[in-house]
Design a protein around this motif. Structure first.
Motif, PDB file in Angstrom:
ATOM      1  N   ASP A  82       0.884  -1.167   0.000  1.00  0.00           N
ATOM      2  CA  ASP A  82       0.000   0.000   0.000  1.00  0.00           C
ATOM      3  C   ASP A  82       0.924   1.219   0.000  1.00  0.00           C
ATOM      4  OD1 ASP A  82      -1.485   2.194   0.725  1.00  0.00           O
ATOM      5  OD2 ASP A  82      -2.369   1.294   2.510  1.00  0.00           O
ATOM      6  N   THR A  83       1.120   1.822  -1.181  1.00  0.00           N
ATOM      7  CA  THR A  83       2.124   2.888  -1.279  1.00  0.00           C
ATOM      8  C   THR A  83       1.682   4.172  -0.572  1.00  0.00           C
ATOM      9  OG1 THR A  83       1.317   3.690  -3.407  1.00  0.00           O
ATOM     10  CG2 THR A  83       3.018   1.976  -3.452  1.00  0.00           C
ATOM     11  N   GLY A  84       0.356   4.324  -0.352  1.00  0.00           N
ATOM     12  CA  GLY A  84      -0.125   5.480   0.399  1.00  0.00           C
ATOM     13  C   GLY A  84       0.490   5.507   1.802  1.00  0.00           C
ATOM     14  N   TYR A 140       3.683   7.542   2.010  1.00  0.00           N
ATOM     15  CA  TYR A 140       3.465   8.989   2.098  1.00  0.00           C
ATOM     16  C   TYR A 140       2.850   9.360   3.452  1.00  0.00           C
ATOM     17  CZ  TYR A 140       4.593   8.934  -2.824  1.00  0.00           C
ATOM     18  OH  TYR A 140       5.261   8.763  -4.016  1.00  0.00           O
ATOM     19  N   ARG A 141       1.967   8.484   3.952  1.00  0.00           N
ATOM     20  CA  ARG A 141       1.351   8.745   5.260  1.00  0.00           C
ATOM     21  C   ARG A 141       2.392   8.687   6.381  1.00  0.00           C
ATOM     22  NH1 ARG A 141      -4.407   8.199   5.989  1.00  0.00           N
ATOM     23  NH2 ARG A 141      -5.383   8.168   3.932  1.00  0.00           N
ATOM     24  N   ALA A 142       3.302   7.703   6.295  1.00  0.00           N
ATOM     25  CA  ALA A 142       4.321   7.576   7.348  1.00  0.00           C
ATOM     26  C   ALA A 142       5.192   8.831   7.382  1.00  0.00           C
ATOM     27  CB  ALA A 142       5.172   6.333   7.106  1.00  0.00           C
ATOM     28  N   ALA A 185      -0.086  13.772   4.211  1.00  0.00           N
ATOM     29  CA  ALA A 185       0.489  12.885   3.185  1.00  0.00           C
ATOM     30  C   ALA A 185       0.272  13.475   1.795  1.00  0.00           C
ATOM     31  CB  ALA A 185      -0.153  11.500   3.272  1.00  0.00           C
ATOM     32  N   SER A 186      -0.911  14.038   1.562  1.00  0.00           N
ATOM     33  CA  SER A 186      -1.169  14.543   0.207  1.00  0.00           C
ATOM     34  C   SER A 186      -0.332  15.797  -0.068  1.00  0.00           C
ATOM     35  CB  SER A 186      -2.659  14.735  -0.046  1.00  0.00           C
ATOM     36  OG  SER A 186      -3.083  16.016   0.246  1.00  0.00           O
ATOM     37  N   HIS A 187       0.056  16.538   0.974  1.00  0.00           N
ATOM     38  CA  HIS A 187       0.962  17.675   0.769  1.00  0.00           C
ATOM     39  C   HIS A 187       2.379  17.187   0.472  1.00  0.00           C
ATOM     40  CE1 HIS A 187      -1.614  21.074   1.520  1.00  0.00           C
ATOM     41  NE2 HIS A 187      -2.118  20.481   2.585  1.00  0.00           N
ATOM     42  N   VAL A 221      10.534  14.132  -2.820  1.00  0.00           N
ATOM     43  CA  VAL A 221       9.961  13.086  -1.958  1.00  0.00           C
ATOM     44  C   VAL A 221       9.545  11.916  -2.837  1.00  0.00           C
ATOM     45  CG1 VAL A 221       7.910  12.506  -0.587  1.00  0.00           C
ATOM     46  CG2 VAL A 221       9.213  14.576  -0.061  1.00  0.00           C
ATOM     47  N   ARG A 222       8.889  12.211  -3.958  1.00  0.00           N
ATOM     48  CA  ARG A 222       8.423  11.144  -4.862  1.00  0.00           C
ATOM     49  C   ARG A 222       9.616  10.357  -5.400  1.00  0.00           C
ATOM     50  NH1 ARG A 222       3.122  11.541  -5.238  1.00  0.00           N
ATOM     51  NH2 ARG A 222       3.126   9.624  -6.430  1.00  0.00           N
ATOM     52  N   ALA A 223      10.705  11.074  -5.716  1.00  0.00           N
ATOM     53  CA  ALA A 223      11.881  10.390  -6.261  1.00  0.00           C
ATOM     54  C   ALA A 223      12.463   9.431  -5.214  1.00  0.00           C
ATOM     55  CB  ALA A 223      12.926  11.413  -6.689  1.00  0.00           C
ATOM     56  N   GLY A 250      -1.967   2.749  -5.217  1.00  0.00           N
ATOM     57  CA  GLY A 250      -1.547   4.131  -4.981  1.00  0.00           C
ATOM     58  C   GLY A 250      -2.194   5.078  -5.970  1.00  0.00           C
ATOM     59  N   ARG A 251      -1.395   6.008  -6.488  1.00  0.00           N
ATOM     60  CA  ARG A 251      -1.927   7.015  -7.412  1.00  0.00           C
ATOM     61  C   ARG A 251      -1.225   6.991  -8.778  1.00  0.00           C
ATOM     62  NH1 ARG A 251      -4.062   7.209  -3.248  1.00  0.00           N
ATOM     63  NH2 ARG A 251      -5.289   8.853  -2.249  1.00  0.00           N
ATOM     64  N   ASP A 252       0.054   6.553  -8.765  1.00  0.00           N
ATOM     65  CA  ASP A 252       0.873   6.650  -9.986  1.00  0.00           C
ATOM     66  C   ASP A 252       1.488   5.295 -10.330  1.00  0.00           C
ATOM     67  OD1 ASP A 252       2.474   6.457  -7.756  1.00  0.00           O
ATOM     68  OD2 ASP A 252       4.008   7.831  -8.477  1.00  0.00           O
ATOM     69  N   ILE A 253       0.882   4.223  -9.846  1.00  0.00           N
ATOM     70  CA  ILE A 253       1.523   2.909  -9.987  1.00  0.00           C
ATOM     71  C   ILE A 253       1.509   2.458 -11.454  1.00  0.00           C
ATOM     72  CG2 ILE A 253       1.608   0.530  -9.118  1.00  0.00           C
ATOM     73  CD1 ILE A 253       2.023   2.785  -6.986  1.00  0.00           C
ATOM     74  N   ARG A 267      -5.734  18.163  -5.146  1.00  0.00           N
ATOM     75  CA  ARG A 267      -4.268  18.165  -4.995  1.00  0.00           C
ATOM     76  C   ARG A 267      -3.640  16.992  -5.736  1.00  0.00           C
ATOM     77  NH1 ARG A 267      -4.911  20.103   0.122  1.00  0.00           N
ATOM     78  NH2 ARG A 267      -5.000  18.055   1.080  1.00  0.00           N
ATOM     79  N   ASP A 268      -4.239  15.782  -5.567  1.00  0.00           N
ATOM     80  CA  ASP A 268      -3.666  14.580  -6.200  1.00  0.00           C
ATOM     81  C   ASP A 268      -3.726  14.669  -7.736  1.00  0.00           C
ATOM     82  OD1 ASP A 268      -3.253  13.573  -3.669  1.00  0.00           O
ATOM     83  OD2 ASP A 268      -4.910  12.134  -3.731  1.00  0.00           O
ATOM     84  N   GLN A 269      -4.798  15.300  -8.256  1.00  0.00           N
ATOM     85  CA  GLN A 269      -5.000  15.285  -9.707  1.00  0.00           C
ATOM     86  C   GLN A 269      -4.319  16.441 -10.435  1.00  0.00           C
ATOM     87  OE1 GLN A 269      -9.286  15.071  -9.572  1.00  0.00           O
ATOM     88  NE2 GLN A 269      -9.297  12.842  -9.578  1.00  0.00           N
ATOM     89  N   THR A 270      -3.961  17.483  -9.688  1.00  0.00           N
ATOM     90  CA  THR A 270      -3.412  18.652 -10.384  1.00  0.00           C
ATOM     91  C   THR A 270      -1.944  18.921 -10.073  1.00  0.00           C
ATOM     92  OG1 THR A 270      -4.140  20.112  -8.624  1.00  0.00           O
ATOM     93  CG2 THR A 270      -5.649  19.851 -10.472  1.00  0.00           C
ATOM     94  N   ARG A 271      -1.335  18.095  -9.196  1.00  0.00           N
ATOM     95  CA  ARG A 271       0.073  18.360  -8.868  1.00  0.00           C
ATOM     96  C   ARG A 271       0.936  18.162 -10.121  1.00  0.00           C
ATOM     97  NH1 ARG A 271       0.014  13.107  -5.349  1.00  0.00           N
ATOM     98  NH2 ARG A 271       0.359  11.607  -6.991  1.00  0.00           N
ATOM     99  N   LYS A 272       2.108  18.804 -10.089  1.00  0.00           N
ATOM    100  CA  LYS A 272       2.955  18.796 -11.297  1.00  0.00           C
ATOM    101  C   LYS A 272       3.583  17.429 -11.547  1.00  0.00           C
ATOM    102  CE  LYS A 272       4.094  23.655 -11.729  1.00  0.00           C
ATOM    103  NZ  LYS A 272       3.707  24.242 -10.418  1.00  0.00           N
TER     104      LYS A 272
HETATM  105  O1   DC Z   1      -4.163   6.219  -0.588  1.00  0.00           O
HETATM  106  P1   DC Z   1      -3.903   7.101   0.636  1.00  0.00           P
HETATM  107  O2   DC Z   1      -5.090   7.942   1.045  1.00  0.00           O
HETATM  108  O3   DC Z   1      -3.357   6.312   1.765  1.00  0.00           O
HETATM  109  O4   DC Z   1      -2.742   8.128   0.171  1.00  0.00           O
HETATM  110  C1   DC Z   1      -2.323   9.184   0.987  1.00  0.00           C
HETATM  111  C2   DC Z   1      -1.792  10.311   0.107  1.00  0.00           C
HETATM  112  O5   DC Z   1      -0.588   9.886  -0.522  1.00  0.00           O
HETATM  113  C3   DC Z   1      -2.747  10.737  -1.005  1.00  0.00           C
HETATM  114  O6   DC Z   1      -3.212  12.050  -0.835  1.00  0.00           O
HETATM  115  C4   DC Z   1      -1.941  10.699  -2.264  1.00  0.00           C
HETATM  116  C5   DC Z   1      -0.579  10.244  -1.889  1.00  0.00           C
HETATM  117  N1   DC Z   1      -0.117   9.115  -2.693  1.00  0.00           N
HETATM  118  C6   DC Z   1       0.560   9.408  -3.855  1.00  0.00           C
HETATM  119  O7   DC Z   1       0.701  10.582  -4.210  1.00  0.00           O
HETATM  120  N2   DC Z   1       1.079   8.404  -4.622  1.00  0.00           N
HETATM  121  C7   DC Z   1       0.921   7.135  -4.269  1.00  0.00           C
HETATM  122  N3   DC Z   1       1.438   6.166  -5.028  1.00  0.00           N
HETATM  123  C8   DC Z   1       0.199   6.802  -3.089  1.00  0.00           C
HETATM  124  C9   DC Z   1      -0.324   7.821  -2.329  1.00  0.00           C
END
Ligand code: DC
Length: 226
Positions: free
Chosen positions: A33-35, A38-40, A85-87, A94-96, A120-123, A174-179
């Motif tokens: 669970d990659t979220g 970011y949450r940690a 986490a979303s910030h 951080v993503r790298a 996650g979001r970008d898997i 935030r998740d859909q519009t970040r660069k």
């Molecule tokens: O899925 P979640 O709610 O646990 O994710 C927490 C935040 O982490 C969410 O706002 C987006 C970010 N996230 C991300 O940018 N990329 C991922 N692969 C997983 C989560």
């Protein structure tokens, strides 16, 4: 059989986690669970009273904590941690840093596993673009807010629907519009809108998709002796 990689992406609270765990059990796959990554980091930022939008201090903290992030802490599920986490997830460095961790997991699933499922979001687009199966899970913000309130209520936590809905909308935005790595379905993803579906329906549809992409072709290859 070749390793099976399943990428699950989608909006917050759409049911990705429940689906990912069910698929991992069914196909005997490792699950990440990659979220939680970011949450940690978000939780560590809050615990140190840092500002989650202060890029430099978040990146410094991420570097120092990467190998010791606690992915099992129950506090990771708290609303405030999800927002933090979303910030932090919008910060390219951080993503790298977290990308390398996720790639390594995809390439070296724990021994004995047939592959892995990652949510996650970008898997499907960034972390495992080579995944054979890509599923994009979503539901309307209202349905997700209702589900979240019910979940919190069952845990005895009081919540206000309007606040949860506002939070979900802001997080989607935030998740859909970040660069970097914005949340967009991969071109070849199987899209599941779960607004009107039970979790059993969702699992059933996802399994039918995976069986058609992976199990059936493999059986044919074996029957043909390839
Ligand atoms: O899925 P979640 O709610 O646990 O994710 C927490 C935040 O982490 C969410 O706002 C987006 C970010 N996230 C991300 O940018 N990329 C991922 N692969 C997983 C989560």
């Amino acid at each position: 059989m070749p390793p099976l990689l399943i990428a699950i992406d989608g909006t917050a609270g759409a049911g990705k986690g429940t689906l990912a765990r069910a698929l991992a059990r069914r196909y005997h796959l490792a699950h990440l669970d990659t979220g939680c990554l970011y949450r940690a980091l978000g939780l560590a930022v809050l615990n140190q009273n840092l500002d989650p939008t202060d890029e430099q201090s978040v990146v410094d903290l991420a570097r120092s904590l990467l190998s010791t992030l606690d992915l099992k802490n129950p506090a990771l599920r708290e609303e405030a941690v999800g927002v933090a986490a979303s910030h932090v997830a919008a910060i390219p460095e951080v993503r790298a840093l977290l990308f390398a961790f996720q790639r390594n997991f995809a390439q070296h699933p724990p021994e004995g596993m047939q592959g892995c499922v990652m949510d996650g979001r970008d898997i499907g687009r960034v972390v495992m673009p080579e995944a054979l199966c890509k599923i994009y899970v979503t539901a309307s913000p209202e349905v997700r807010a209702t589900r979240r309130c019910k979940e919190l209520h069952e845990k005895g936590i009081y919540s206000i629907y309007d606040d949860i809905l506002k939070d979900i909308r802001e997080r989607d935005e935030r998740d859909q519009t970040r660069k970097v790595s914005p949340l967009i379905p991969a071109e070849d993803a199987f899209v599941l809108d779960t607004s009107q579906m039970t979790i059993e329906d969702v699992i059933h549809k996802a399994c039918a998709y995976i069986d058609a992409k992976w199990v059936a072709p493999e059986k044919t290859r074996r029957a043909e002796g390839k």
